[in-house]
Design a protein around this motif. Structure first.
Motif, PDB file in Angstrom:
ATOM      1  N   ARG A  21       0.841  -1.191   0.000  1.00  0.00           N
ATOM      2  CA  ARG A  21       0.000   0.000   0.000  1.00  0.00           C
ATOM      3  C   ARG A  21       0.883   1.249   0.000  1.00  0.00           C
ATOM      4  NH1 ARG A  21      -2.840   0.440   5.932  1.00  0.00           N
ATOM      5  NH2 ARG A  21      -4.416   1.377   4.597  1.00  0.00           N
ATOM      6  N   ASP A  22       0.261   2.405  -0.262  1.00  0.00           N
ATOM      7  CA  ASP A  22       1.029   3.651  -0.440  1.00  0.00           C
ATOM      8  C   ASP A  22       2.121   3.401  -1.474  1.00  0.00           C
ATOM      9  OD1 ASP A  22      -0.402   4.568   1.897  1.00  0.00           O
ATOM     10  OD2 ASP A  22       1.090   3.535   3.112  1.00  0.00           O
ATOM     11  N   VAL A  23       1.715   2.788  -2.591  1.00  0.00           N
ATOM     12  CA  VAL A  23       2.690   2.230  -3.528  1.00  0.00           C
ATOM     13  C   VAL A  23       3.568   3.293  -4.181  1.00  0.00           C
ATOM     14  CG1 VAL A  23       1.200   2.202  -5.572  1.00  0.00           C
ATOM     15  CG2 VAL A  23       2.971   0.454  -5.302  1.00  0.00           C
ATOM     16  N   ASP A  24       3.032   4.499  -4.375  1.00  0.00           N
ATOM     17  CA  ASP A  24       3.863   5.547  -4.978  1.00  0.00           C
ATOM     18  C   ASP A  24       5.049   5.879  -4.082  1.00  0.00           C
ATOM     19  OD1 ASP A  24       2.199   5.669  -7.159  1.00  0.00           O
ATOM     20  OD2 ASP A  24       1.053   7.402  -6.437  1.00  0.00           O
ATOM     21  N   GLY A  25       4.793   5.968  -2.782  1.00  0.00           N
ATOM     22  CA  GLY A  25       5.873   6.234  -1.842  1.00  0.00           C
ATOM     23  C   GLY A  25       6.854   5.080  -1.768  1.00  0.00           C
ATOM     24  N   ALA A  26       6.340   3.861  -1.804  1.00  0.00           N
ATOM     25  CA  ALA A  26       7.217   2.689  -1.750  1.00  0.00           C
ATOM     26  C   ALA A  26       8.088   2.609  -3.001  1.00  0.00           C
ATOM     27  CB  ALA A  26       6.386   1.417  -1.605  1.00  0.00           C
ATOM     28  N   ALA A  27       7.502   2.927  -4.145  1.00  0.00           N
ATOM     29  CA  ALA A  27       8.248   2.872  -5.404  1.00  0.00           C
ATOM     30  C   ALA A  27       9.322   3.941  -5.482  1.00  0.00           C
ATOM     31  CB  ALA A  27       7.286   3.003  -6.583  1.00  0.00           C
ATOM     32  N   ALA A  28       9.130   5.041  -4.752  1.00  0.00           N
ATOM     33  CA  ALA A  28      10.090   6.152  -4.794  1.00  0.00           C
ATOM     34  C   ALA A  28      11.294   5.928  -3.896  1.00  0.00           C
ATOM     35  CB  ALA A  28       9.387   7.448  -4.396  1.00  0.00           C
ATOM     36  N   LEU A  29      11.270   4.885  -3.080  1.00  0.00           N
ATOM     37  CA  LEU A  29      12.409   4.610  -2.201  1.00  0.00           C
ATOM     38  C   LEU A  29      13.646   4.256  -3.024  1.00  0.00           C
ATOM     39  CD1 LEU A  29      10.651   2.383   0.487  1.00  0.00           C
ATOM     40  CD2 LEU A  29      11.415   4.745   0.790  1.00  0.00           C
ATOM     41  N   ASP A  30      14.828   4.534  -2.474  1.00  0.00           N
ATOM     42  CA  ASP A  30      16.066   4.070  -3.102  1.00  0.00           C
ATOM     43  C   ASP A  30      16.199   2.556  -2.963  1.00  0.00           C
ATOM     44  OD1 ASP A  30      16.826   6.666  -3.824  1.00  0.00           O
ATOM     45  OD2 ASP A  30      17.822   7.007  -1.901  1.00  0.00           O
ATOM     46  N   MET A  31      15.650   2.003  -1.926  1.00  0.00           N
ATOM     47  CA  MET A  31      15.680   0.562  -1.669  1.00  0.00           C
ATOM     48  C   MET A  31      14.746  -0.169  -2.635  1.00  0.00           C
ATOM     49  SD  MET A  31      14.580  -1.328   1.905  1.00  0.00           S
ATOM     50  CE  MET A  31      12.841  -0.833   1.699  1.00  0.00           C
ATOM     51  N   PRO A  32      15.219  -1.183  -3.335  1.00  0.00           N
ATOM     52  CA  PRO A  32      14.340  -1.919  -4.249  1.00  0.00           C
ATOM     53  C   PRO A  32      13.208  -2.625  -3.508  1.00  0.00           C
ATOM     54  CG  PRO A  32      16.656  -2.407  -4.688  1.00  0.00           C
ATOM     55  CD  PRO A  32      16.606  -1.680  -3.381  1.00  0.00           C
ATOM     56  N   VAL A  33      12.010  -2.558  -4.084  1.00  0.00           N
ATOM     57  CA  VAL A  33      10.848  -3.242  -3.526  1.00  0.00           C
ATOM     58  C   VAL A  33      10.208  -4.071  -4.636  1.00  0.00           C
ATOM     59  CG1 VAL A  33       8.575  -2.991  -2.449  1.00  0.00           C
ATOM     60  CG2 VAL A  33      10.426  -1.400  -1.851  1.00  0.00           C
ATOM     61  N   TYR A  34      10.066  -5.364  -4.404  1.00  0.00           N
ATOM     62  CA  TYR A  34       9.423  -6.279  -5.344  1.00  0.00           C
ATOM     63  C   TYR A  34       8.132  -6.778  -4.710  1.00  0.00           C
ATOM     64  CZ  TYR A  34      13.787  -6.449  -8.010  1.00  0.00           C
ATOM     65  OH  TYR A  34      14.894  -6.117  -8.755  1.00  0.00           O
ATOM     66  N   ALA A  35       7.030  -6.665  -5.449  1.00  0.00           N
ATOM     67  CA  ALA A  35       5.734  -7.046  -4.888  1.00  0.00           C
ATOM     68  C   ALA A  35       4.830  -7.604  -5.983  1.00  0.00           C
ATOM     69  CB  ALA A  35       5.065  -5.832  -4.230  1.00  0.00           C
ATOM     70  N   ALA A  36       3.734  -8.240  -5.534  1.00  0.00           N
ATOM     71  CA  ALA A  36       2.766  -8.782  -6.483  1.00  0.00           C
ATOM     72  C   ALA A  36       1.875  -7.693  -7.058  1.00  0.00           C
ATOM     73  CB  ALA A  36       1.923  -9.861  -5.813  1.00  0.00           C
ATOM     74  N   GLY A  37       1.868  -6.509  -6.429  1.00  0.00           N
ATOM     75  CA  GLY A  37       1.075  -5.408  -6.955  1.00  0.00           C
ATOM     76  C   GLY A  37       0.642  -4.462  -5.854  1.00  0.00           C
ATOM     77  N   PRO A  38      -0.004  -3.359  -6.244  1.00  0.00           N
ATOM     78  CA  PRO A  38      -0.493  -2.404  -5.260  1.00  0.00           C
ATOM     79  C   PRO A  38      -1.827  -2.835  -4.664  1.00  0.00           C
ATOM     80  CG  PRO A  38      -0.974  -1.610  -7.471  1.00  0.00           C
ATOM     81  CD  PRO A  38      -0.226  -2.907  -7.631  1.00  0.00           C
ATOM     82  N   CYS A  39      -2.045  -2.467  -3.413  1.00  0.00           N
ATOM     83  CA  CYS A  39      -3.345  -2.715  -2.777  1.00  0.00           C
ATOM     84  C   CYS A  39      -3.498  -1.779  -1.590  1.00  0.00           C
ATOM     85  CB  CYS A  39      -3.464  -4.162  -2.326  1.00  0.00           C
ATOM     86  SG  CYS A  39      -5.119  -4.548  -1.680  1.00  0.00           S
ATOM     87  N   ALA A  40      -4.629  -1.069  -1.528  1.00  0.00           N
ATOM     88  CA  ALA A  40      -4.846  -0.097  -0.457  1.00  0.00           C
ATOM     89  C   ALA A  40      -5.228  -0.748   0.869  1.00  0.00           C
ATOM     90  CB  ALA A  40      -5.941   0.891  -0.870  1.00  0.00           C
ATOM     91  N   LEU A  41      -5.686  -1.990   0.855  1.00  0.00           N
ATOM     92  CA  LEU A  41      -6.180  -2.630   2.073  1.00  0.00           C
ATOM     93  C   LEU A  41      -5.046  -2.966   3.030  1.00  0.00           C
ATOM     94  CD1 LEU A  41      -8.819  -5.087   0.571  1.00  0.00           C
ATOM     95  CD2 LEU A  41      -9.177  -2.780   1.476  1.00  0.00           C
ATOM     96  N   THR A  42      -5.234  -2.671   4.313  1.00  0.00           N
ATOM     97  CA  THR A  42      -4.227  -2.998   5.317  1.00  0.00           C
ATOM     98  C   THR A  42      -4.013  -4.506   5.406  1.00  0.00           C
ATOM     99  OG1 THR A  42      -3.654  -2.836   7.657  1.00  0.00           O
ATOM    100  CG2 THR A  42      -5.987  -3.034   7.145  1.00  0.00           C
ATOM    101  N   ASN A  43      -2.840  -4.898   5.835  1.00  0.00           N
ATOM    102  CA  ASN A  43      -2.541  -6.336   5.908  1.00  0.00           C
ATOM    103  C   ASN A  43      -3.525  -7.093   6.789  1.00  0.00           C
ATOM    104  OD1 ASN A  43      -1.265  -5.007   8.205  1.00  0.00           O
ATOM    105  ND2 ASN A  43      -0.222  -6.924   8.603  1.00  0.00           N
ATOM    106  N   LEU A  44      -4.051  -6.438   7.818  1.00  0.00           N
ATOM    107  CA  LEU A  44      -4.973  -7.108   8.739  1.00  0.00           C
ATOM    108  C   LEU A  44      -6.236  -7.611   8.042  1.00  0.00           C
ATOM    109  CD1 LEU A  44      -4.715  -4.548  11.685  1.00  0.00           C
ATOM    110  CD2 LEU A  44      -3.681  -6.827  11.593  1.00  0.00           C
ATOM    111  N   THR A  45      -6.545  -7.065   6.878  1.00  0.00           N
ATOM    112  CA  THR A  45      -7.730  -7.485   6.137  1.00  0.00           C
ATOM    113  C   THR A  45      -7.649  -8.946   5.736  1.00  0.00           C
ATOM    114  OG1 THR A  45      -7.808  -5.244   5.222  1.00  0.00           O
ATOM    115  CG2 THR A  45      -9.229  -6.893   4.202  1.00  0.00           C
ATOM    116  N   LYS A  46      -6.451  -9.384   5.350  1.00  0.00           N
ATOM    117  CA  LYS A  46      -6.298 -10.756   4.851  1.00  0.00           C
ATOM    118  C   LYS A  46      -5.139 -11.517   5.507  1.00  0.00           C
ATOM    119  CE  LYS A  46      -9.444 -11.010   1.527  1.00  0.00           C
ATOM    120  NZ  LYS A  46      -9.072 -11.148   0.103  1.00  0.00           N
ATOM    121  N   HIS A  47      -4.153 -10.780   6.050  1.00  0.00           N
ATOM    122  CA  HIS A  47      -2.909 -11.418   6.493  1.00  0.00           C
ATOM    123  C   HIS A  47      -2.708 -11.288   7.999  1.00  0.00           C
ATOM    124  CE1 HIS A  47      -2.171 -11.610   2.279  1.00  0.00           C
ATOM    125  NE2 HIS A  47      -1.856 -10.329   2.136  1.00  0.00           N
TER     126      HIS A  47
END
Length: 244
Positions: free
Chosen positions: A128-154
């Motif tokens: 979530r907050d994928v634009d901010g995550a994508a702008a990090l210098d640190m590489p981030v690999y994910a299955a995709g963007p999602c606004a739902l908090t992890n508590l919804t499913k995980h």
């Protein structure tokens, strides 16, 4: 324990110059085929190759009575604890059961991980907050963007245990390498020999690209079944002052 196998900075440095495609081929030669994290992609623009030991976080399916927002007030919540304890230079690998219908983390937590020296993030869940995550210098690999908090499913359960991420088994301390093709997991005990074999292999492929651009056929060149191409390769290396 496998995590006790020493991996030197020299090995990590060599892997920073090695593509995931090369690693996949070298692991395939050793009979290891399930080492690619399926279904994840790098967020944002091109970044330096991601290399580092795996620090794992495991999620199971959430349940309504155990996953409320109050959980985040617990300093020992495994997701929060993972962000604060993942060692510098390590890659946080999150097992979300290939379910990207909820986030596994957001930009605030990932920013904290970057500030602490994290080498990257791999998750087969959402971000979530994928634009901010994508702008990090640190590489981030994910299955995709999602606004739902992890508590919804995980439901975050534990850290530093064997996990499956995108169908790929990952053990704590395995070496994680990510580039534009995706993410490869190198069993820790094979990291040094993969790195050593990768250096000349990558050099030869650089040579092949130059030859192909100059009009050469791939027959006898790739793979090098014609010894004359190996001779030309040695001449090419010498001309560039390379000894490896």
């Amino acid at each position: 324990m496998m995590a006790e196998v020493k991996v030197t900075e020299e090995t990590l440095s060599a892997l920073r110059e090695t593509s995931t495609a090369t690693i996949a081929t070298l692991l395939f030669k050793r009979g290891i085929r399930n080492a690619f994290v399926q279904g994840v992609a790098r967020l944002g623009p091109t970044k330096p190759r991601m290399v580092g030991p795996a620090f794992t976080l495991r999620y199971i399916a959430a349940r309504e009575d155990t996953d409320q927002l109050t959980e985040f007030r617990n300093p020992d919540h495994p997701q929060r604890k993972a962000i604060e304890t993942c060692p510098p230079g390590h890659v946080l690998v999150m097992d979300c059961r290939q379910d990207a219908s909820a986030a596994s983390a957001g930009s605030i937590l990932l920013t904290r991980l970057e500030v602490r020296g994290g080498a990257g993030v791999v998750t087969d869940g959402g971000i979530r907050d994928v634009d901010g995550a994508a702008a990090l210098d640190m590489p981030v690999y994910a299955a995709g963007p999602c606004a739902l908090t992890n508590l919804t499913k995980h439901h975050a359960v534990d850290t530093e245990v064997p996990v499956s991420c995108g169908t790929c088994p990952v053990y704590p301390g395995d070496i994680v390498v990510g580039d534009g093709d995706g993410v490869m997991i190198i069993p820790r005990h094979l990291a040094a020999e993969i790195a050593e074999e990768a250096v000349p292999m990558e050099l030869y492929e650089d040579f092949v690209i130059e030859r192909v651009r100059a009009g050469a056929t791939i027959t006898g060149l790739y793979p090098a079944t014609d010894s004359r191409n190996l001779e030309k390769f040695e001449e090419w290396k010498a001309g560039k002052g390379l000894k490896k």
